[in-house]
Design a protein around this motif. Structure first.
Motif, mmCIF file in Angstrom:
data_model
loop_
_atom_site.group_PDB
_atom_site.id
_atom_site.type_symbol
_atom_site.label_atom_id
_atom_site.label_comp_id
_atom_site.label_asym_id
_atom_site.label_seq_id
_atom_site.Cartn_x
_atom_site.Cartn_y
_atom_site.Cartn_z
ATOM 1 N N UNK A 64 108.033 100.663 -47.478
ATOM 2 C CA UNK A 64 108.358 99.620 -46.495
ATOM 3 C C UNK A 64 107.330 99.597 -45.361
ATOM 4 N N UNK A 65 106.821 100.785 -44.988
ATOM 5 C CA UNK A 65 105.837 100.881 -43.902
ATOM 6 C C UNK A 65 104.599 100.050 -44.235
ATOM 7 N N UNK A 66 104.152 100.158 -45.476
ATOM 8 C CA UNK A 66 102.939 99.414 -45.833
ATOM 9 C C UNK A 66 103.231 97.915 -45.914
ATOM 10 N N UNK A 67 104.467 97.554 -46.262
ATOM 11 C CA UNK A 67 104.838 96.133 -46.260
ATOM 12 C C UNK A 67 104.787 95.585 -44.832
ATOM 13 N N UNK A 68 105.337 96.365 -43.895
ATOM 14 C CA UNK A 68 105.358 95.911 -42.488
ATOM 15 C C UNK A 68 103.940 95.837 -41.940
ATOM 16 N N UNK A 69 103.166 96.901 -42.156
ATOM 17 C CA UNK A 69 101.807 96.923 -41.621
ATOM 18 C C UNK A 69 100.973 95.768 -42.188
ATOM 19 N N UNK A 70 101.085 95.547 -43.479
ATOM 20 C CA UNK A 70 100.301 94.479 -44.110
ATOM 21 C C UNK A 70 100.693 93.116 -43.567
ATOM 22 N N UNK A 71 101.988 92.924 -43.338
ATOM 23 C CA UNK A 71 102.449 91.636 -42.807
ATOM 24 C C UNK A 71 101.887 91.421 -41.410
ATOM 25 N N UNK A 72 101.900 92.479 -40.583
ATOM 26 C CA UNK A 72 101.372 92.361 -39.226
ATOM 27 C C UNK A 72 99.872 92.056 -39.264
ATOM 28 N N UNK A 73 99.151 92.751 -40.139
ATOM 29 C CA UNK A 73 97.705 92.538 -40.240
ATOM 30 C C UNK A 73 97.404 91.103 -40.664
ATOM 31 N N UNK A 74 98.168 90.602 -41.624
ATOM 32 C CA UNK A 74 97.950 89.229 -42.095
ATOM 33 C C UNK A 74 98.289 88.227 -40.995
ATOM 34 N N UNK A 75 99.378 88.476 -40.276
ATOM 35 C CA UNK A 75 99.763 87.576 -39.179
ATOM 36 C C UNK A 75 98.688 87.569 -38.100
ATOM 37 N N UNK A 76 98.115 88.752 -37.830
ATOM 38 C CA UNK A 76 97.064 88.850 -36.822
ATOM 39 C C UNK A 76 95.853 88.016 -37.233
ATOM 40 N N UNK A 77 95.475 88.108 -38.511
ATOM 41 C CA UNK A 77 94.324 87.345 -39.007
ATOM 42 C C UNK A 77 94.524 85.849 -38.827
ATOM 43 N N UNK A 78 95.716 85.378 -39.138
ATOM 44 C CA UNK A 78 96.015 83.950 -39.011
ATOM 45 C C UNK A 78 96.021 83.559 -37.534
ATOM 46 N N UNK A 79 96.547 84.459 -36.691
ATOM 47 C CA UNK A 79 96.574 84.190 -35.253
ATOM 48 C C UNK A 79 95.154 84.066 -34.686
ATOM 49 N N UNK A 80 94.257 84.979 -35.120
ATOM 50 C CA UNK A 80 92.862 84.930 -34.652
ATOM 51 C C UNK A 80 92.209 83.595 -35.007
ATOM 52 N N UNK A 81 92.456 83.145 -36.235
ATOM 53 C CA UNK A 81 91.890 81.862 -36.682
ATOM 54 C C UNK A 81 92.443 80.720 -35.826
#
Lengths: 148, 91
Positions: A64-81
């Motif tokens: 679950x930790x890697x699911x949460x971390x990956x989701x946050x990382x992906x959300x961050x990437x979209x936010x930066x764009x």
């Protein structure tokens, strides 16, 4: 054997680079400043990596930790764009109207201001003074935001 | 010639010494001239100050505007080749 999800890390770091390389690098040249081609290309790669990393993290055997971390990382990437596009295309056009600025065919208002050597310079003087012993052909006025 | 709200010292340091631009720079810290050209950007977000918005005017020797660019987006300013093309069209 536990393997690191490199795609999500690479995607995260690349989206940081894609965002910050605009103000620090690509803003210097008109071709990469007026429309952020270079940054959008970097973001495209980053988003593909984030997507692949996210897909991997959501496989049933992943924690679950890697699911949460990956989701946050992906959300961050979209936010930066989104932030970069907002900066260039929305904030870039937050300018007041200049309806009374001199139009083509009108006389430019005269002025006298201090130059970088603390000398007083008048527009009329620049228009009439010869430059390199040749009569002045034109004067270009460049109003700019400042050195910063 | 460049015009901004920067002081002569700031212009000397950043535009002449560091950037090496050979042309004239004029300082308008009170925005008197910038205001006369209707180019004041009140309380600009990044600097928090009143500054000039970017704009370029090409004048002939009589002081008449022959070409201008008053941008709608400050990431887009006149390119050298645009100005040179406009200058070539002058008599």
């Amino acid at each position: 054997m536990k393997r690191i999800n490199w795609r999500i890390w690479a995607g995260f770091i690349l989206s940081l680079v894609a965002g910050f390389s605009y103000p620090f690098v690509f803003v210097r040249w008109p071709i990469t400043r007026e429309f952020p081609w270079a940054n959008l290309l970097l973001f495209a790669i980053a988003i593909v990596l984030l997507f692949l990393g996210l897909r991997r993290a959501f496989k049933p055997d992943k924690r679950i930790v890697s699911k949460i971390f990956s989701s946050l990382a992906a959300a961050f990437g979209v936010f930066m764009l989104a932030a970069l596009l907002f900066l260039i295309f929305v904030m870039g056009s937050w300018l007041p109207p200049s309806s009374a600025a001199p139009q083509v065919g009108q006389k430019a208002p005269d002025f006298t201001l201090t130059d970088a050597n603390d000398k007083q310079v008048a527009l009329a003087q620049l228009l009439t003074e010869p430059l390199n012993n040749k009569p002045t052909k034109a004067v270009l006025l460049i109003f700019y935001r400042g050195y910063w | 010639m460049g015009i901004s709200v920067d002081s002569p010292e700031q212009t000397r340091k950043h535009m002449v010494q560091e950037a090496g631009y050979p042309f004239t720079f004029l300082s308008d810290p009170t925005l008197e001239t910038i205001g006369r050209y209707d180019l004041v950007h009140v309380k600009e977000l990044a600097s928090g100050k009143d500054i000039s918005r970017p704009a370029e005017f090409l004048l002939d020797p009589s002081g008449t505007v022959r070409w201008r660019m008053v941008t709608e987006n400050f990431f887009v300013i006149a390119r050298p080749e645009q100005v040179l093309e406009a200058a070539k069209a002058l008599p």
